[in-house]
Design an enzyme around this catalytic site. Sequence first.
Site, PDB file in Angstrom:
ATOM      1  N   LYS A 114      12.704 -14.265 -10.684  1.00 55.32           N
ATOM      2  CA  LYS A 114      13.885 -14.958 -11.202  1.00 55.32           C
ATOM      3  C   LYS A 114      13.694 -16.480 -11.206  1.00 55.32           C
ATOM      4  O   LYS A 114      13.908 -17.124 -12.216  1.00 55.32           O
ATOM      5  CB  LYS A 114      15.110 -14.599 -10.364  1.00 55.32           C
ATOM      6  CG  LYS A 114      15.628 -13.177 -10.635  1.00 55.32           C
ATOM      7  CD  LYS A 114      16.874 -12.916  -9.826  1.00 55.32           C
ATOM      8  CE  LYS A 114      17.569 -11.632 -10.224  1.00 55.32           C
ATOM      9  NZ  LYS A 114      18.723 -11.365  -9.319  1.00 55.32           N
ATOM     10  N   GLY A 115      13.326 -17.064 -10.095  1.00 59.03           N
ATOM     11  CA  GLY A 115      13.149 -18.526 -10.084  1.00 59.03           C
ATOM     12  C   GLY A 115      13.917 -19.170  -8.948  1.00 59.03           C
ATOM     13  O   GLY A 115      15.023 -18.753  -8.612  1.00 59.03           O
ATOM     14  N   PRO A 171       5.657 -17.291  -0.900  1.00 61.52           N
ATOM     15  CA  PRO A 171       6.760 -17.604   0.014  1.00 61.52           C
ATOM     16  C   PRO A 171       6.685 -19.022   0.572  1.00 61.52           C
ATOM     17  O   PRO A 171       7.715 -19.668   0.794  1.00 61.52           O
ATOM     18  CB  PRO A 171       6.583 -16.579   1.143  1.00 61.52           C
ATOM     19  CG  PRO A 171       5.742 -15.498   0.580  1.00 61.52           C
ATOM     20  CD  PRO A 171       4.877 -16.114  -0.484  1.00 61.52           C
ATOM     21  N   LYS A 172       5.475 -19.518   0.795  1.00 59.73           N
ATOM     22  CA  LYS A 172       5.350 -20.863   1.373  1.00 59.73           C
ATOM     23  C   LYS A 172       5.876 -21.924   0.403  1.00 59.73           C
ATOM     24  O   LYS A 172       6.639 -22.807   0.787  1.00 59.73           O
ATOM     25  CB  LYS A 172       3.869 -21.135   1.689  1.00 59.73           C
ATOM     26  CG  LYS A 172       3.632 -22.453   2.393  1.00 59.73           C
ATOM     27  CD  LYS A 172       2.141 -22.785   2.538  1.00 59.73           C
ATOM     28  CE  LYS A 172       1.482 -21.998   3.650  1.00 59.73           C
ATOM     29  NZ  LYS A 172       0.168 -22.607   4.040  1.00 59.73           N
ATOM     30  N   GLY A 215      13.727 -22.883  -8.361  1.00 63.96           N
ATOM     31  CA  GLY A 215      13.602 -24.340  -8.432  1.00 63.96           C
ATOM     32  C   GLY A 215      14.900 -25.114  -8.273  1.00 63.96           C
ATOM     33  O   GLY A 215      14.876 -26.277  -7.894  1.00 63.96           O
ATOM     34  N   GLU A 216      16.015 -24.490  -8.604  1.00 65.76           N
ATOM     35  CA  GLU A 216      17.246 -25.277  -8.666  1.00 65.76           C
ATOM     36  C   GLU A 216      18.371 -24.736  -7.801  1.00 65.76           C
ATOM     37  O   GLU A 216      19.273 -25.468  -7.417  1.00 65.76           O
ATOM     38  CB  GLU A 216      17.702 -25.372 -10.134  1.00 65.76           C
ATOM     39  CG  GLU A 216      16.689 -26.115 -10.969  1.00 65.76           C
ATOM     40  CD  GLU A 216      16.894 -25.979 -12.462  1.00 65.76           C
ATOM     41  OE1 GLU A 216      17.642 -26.767 -13.012  1.00 65.76           O
ATOM     42  OE2 GLU A 216      16.264 -25.080 -13.070  1.00 65.76           O
ATOM     43  N   ARG A 219      11.424 -11.369  -7.176  1.00 64.80           N
ATOM     44  CA  ARG A 219      10.147 -11.359  -6.486  1.00 64.80           C
ATOM     45  C   ARG A 219       9.697 -12.787  -6.168  1.00 64.80           C
ATOM     46  O   ARG A 219       9.725 -13.669  -7.026  1.00 64.80           O
ATOM     47  CB  ARG A 219       9.135 -10.695  -7.412  1.00 64.80           C
ATOM     48  CG  ARG A 219       7.760 -10.538  -6.864  1.00 64.80           C
ATOM     49  CD  ARG A 219       6.940  -9.872  -7.983  1.00 64.80           C
ATOM     50  NE  ARG A 219       5.571  -9.762  -7.588  1.00 64.80           N
ATOM     51  CZ  ARG A 219       4.884  -8.622  -7.629  1.00 64.80           C
ATOM     52  NH1 ARG A 219       5.451  -7.528  -8.068  1.00 64.80           N
ATOM     53  NH2 ARG A 219       3.639  -8.588  -7.260  1.00 64.80           N
ATOM     54  N   ILE A 220       9.294 -13.002  -4.945  1.00 57.86           N
ATOM     55  CA  ILE A 220       8.802 -14.309  -4.518  1.00 57.86           C
ATOM     56  C   ILE A 220       7.277 -14.270  -4.579  1.00 57.86           C
ATOM     57  O   ILE A 220       6.624 -13.528  -3.840  1.00 57.86           O
ATOM     58  CB  ILE A 220       9.284 -14.637  -3.089  1.00 57.86           C
ATOM     59  CG1 ILE A 220      10.822 -14.640  -3.030  1.00 57.86           C
ATOM     60  CG2 ILE A 220       8.711 -15.973  -2.632  1.00 57.86           C
ATOM     61  CD1 ILE A 220      11.494 -15.660  -3.933  1.00 57.86           C
TER      62      ILE A 220
END
Lengths: 160, 747
Positions: free
Chosen positions: B708-709, B639-640, B711-712, B635-636
């Site tokens: 979930k994430g 979104p921005k 960032g990487e 899930r986002i």
Amino acid sequence: MSKIHVTTTVNGDEVEFLADPRETLLDCLRDKLGMTGSKEGCGTGDCGACSVTLDGTLVCSCLVLGVEADGKQVGTIEGVAEGGVLHPLQKKFIEHAALQCGFCTPGILVAAKALLEQNPNPTETEVRYWLAGNLCRCTGYDKIVRAVMDAAADLRGEAA
Amino acid sequence: MPDTVQPIRFGSNSGQPVSRRDGIAKVTGAATFSADNSPANLLHAVYLPATIARGRVTHFDTAAAQAHPGVTHVITPANRPDVQGDPEAKPTLFSFRVEILQDDSVRYAGQPIALVLGETLEAATEGARLLAPQYAAEPVATDLDDGAPFDIEPGGFGRPQGMVHGDIDAGHAAARQAIDVTYETPAQYHNAMETHAIVAEWDGDRLTLDVPSQALNMSCAAYAYFFGIPAENVTVRSPYLGGGFGSKAIPIGPNILAILAARMTGRPVKLMLTRQQMFGPTGHRPATRQRLRMGIDATGALTALDHESLSASSRFDDFFEPASNASQGLYAAGALRSVHKGVRLDIGTPGPMRAPGEASGAAALECAMDEMAHAAGMDPLEFRLRNYAETEPGTGKPFSSKALRDCYLQGAERFGWDGRPLDPGQMRDEAGLLVGWGMGTALFPCPMFAAEARATLRPDGTALVETSAADMGQGAWTSLAQIAADSLGLPLDKVAFNAGHSSLPDGGVAGGSGHTATAGTALHEAGCDVIRQLGEIAATDPASPLHGAGNARFVARDGHLFIEGDDSRSEPFTDILARAGGAALTGSGKGVRPPEVGQEFAMSSHGAVFAEVRIDPELCQMRVTRLVGAFAAGRIINPKLAESQLMGGMIWGTSFALHEKVTHDRTTGRIVNADLAGYHVPVNADVLGLEVITVHEDDLHVNVLGVKGVGEIGIVGTVGAIGNAIWHATGKRIRRFPIRIEDLLTA
């Protein structure tokens, strides 16, 4: 080391301070005048986080001595919004998510403002190259360019 | 009174492209980073970095430094006040050994060897220069070839675990075609735009720190350990971080020295690393050499995927890049092996840097996959789909969700992958530049650390939510507030969010791409706790339209409490609270993943990155002209801001592929390019045609939010995609990153 009396104008306001002759303009702004919006990212003129204008010319304030500001006009991030109203660049940076950690953002906004003052209708390539001296590690490069293009259109009175 | 409110569903805040809440502070220069704090009576601290990489300091000109006007204290191992903690110990989960002038030894270049305090930064800087250290230097080893490789004994953080599934020798033997290739990745330094900085101030045995931290409460415990005080005596204020990327989760030695100086002098002390010092006691991504052996059968199915990585760590502590982990969960192979080997060098201890393991590992894996596909005469995307893992390779565990196939298809469609010539060197643009297309798969695990949060519903119908969560730019303050608003059934503008201070409930670690999931779950649980309490009050209040709904579930929406499935019965929060006496309601929550969920499911984010490069055939100058990434990460929430994270990761991928690398002088052991003039990172002019697609993915297992994430993962597939595109443009396979003009000229 004896200090030197400096009288300068920052964002339109005349200010005075005593500077160690070794002290950078960046440190004078931050430590003498409490204007901490300009950041030190490298101290060697590579990253642009300390960008200010000096008599209208974009400079890295980490490469300028505080005493050099004597008698000059300094423009910093603190002067970009006027009377509590955000500059179109500032609005568009928020709208386009053109900032993340925000550490590079003040320098990029000062640099972008300097660009639009001399070139109100830049091409995307001109924006990318003008801002090539402002590093963003997070990195918002694409959105930064979109925000500047959109703000430029806004300032010209055009719909983006 | 009949309730006419139009209910707003859960998710009315989450999922919206809200602009960041700290935006105005950041565009006006009002956001205060740690070095922006200058309390009265401040002393400036400057540490002297070692200019040798191994040996001892034999002499300082302490008198010259001490005599310099404005210098107040010179601290060397000879006069350093005691600390209570052992610098060689590891007080918290992610600690490393630190150099805090415990002795005269030097174990890497850039290590702090003395500290000078002064009334001004200029005085302290000049004082440090005047120390003019003399050394007894020893020969150094700084390159992978300079050390003796050994098998890493697995042991948690920094000591990765390899794995074997199936009979790897049989897998190799069964191959109809095989490749055996070796890739190298360089040491890289985080170089957040904000250098490490700290302002330390003592009040009796209480310590207040302005210091950027990706893990506020954990760092309090670490600092407390060194000074023999309870963790609750330490306050960390970290409202803004100027980027972290893994380097600001762990207290570094210079921070401890600044705290020590403040205790010694009774004055507040500021210490800010210079950019050059950011190549010292700060952690880094270590260099790797990775051998990949792969075999396929006649159908293109992998019979063996065998990934051995060699990584450097320091001589005195363990952080080995878990590069071959990238092969553990991605492709279905008849047999699978991931091996970790290490060497010890005269370098600072490495550490986690954005996508540790996966970034380096996938750079090699995805290029090797491309080589294997070419050997098989298959399209690289077709080859990956041929080896798509429907369950976790080796274990057969189900994925909690995996929309990688959609990532491949949506990314390929947007990029226009169809029609790509199989052979390299086939495409030119109108200017005569060589054009190449490459792709790579991305994956990143979805860890959760522990976090806590508190939510308070006020009688006026607004709420305050609190957790010590760190916003290092990823947008935590915004997306976490969105989650909290949904859980409380309030519009976002009625929810105040308080974070970035260690006195708040422990927001956990902003790392591992797990902060939104972890702190978000804690906030969600805290909000639900408030709503549950509110439901109990309403259900037992005869004056409430919800009275008697004892066993019904309540749903909170737009400041009203509803009975689930019955929108005709509701009541505003404010009415319920007013009748109950007008007090605020407070709830708490924790964000942790139950261990059984981790055992039942394999959990990863996935993605596919497609790259186009254009290369001057004579000069070999390379430009990445298009970069399309499609990512499925559950899930986002925003979104921005998620798009910004993914784009940022992809630009890091470009940086890895073409720019970043430190080079050591092999005689002195010093890094020769320790500044932003010599350590190259991309600039605005380097980034063209960047596009991100977030692929819809529902995950019912990863956590209650389905997050979930992001960032990487952006970096992970991008490096290989660019390397493969360069091969496709030129026919030259460069197996050492970053790929430089000279590599193509001489290949």
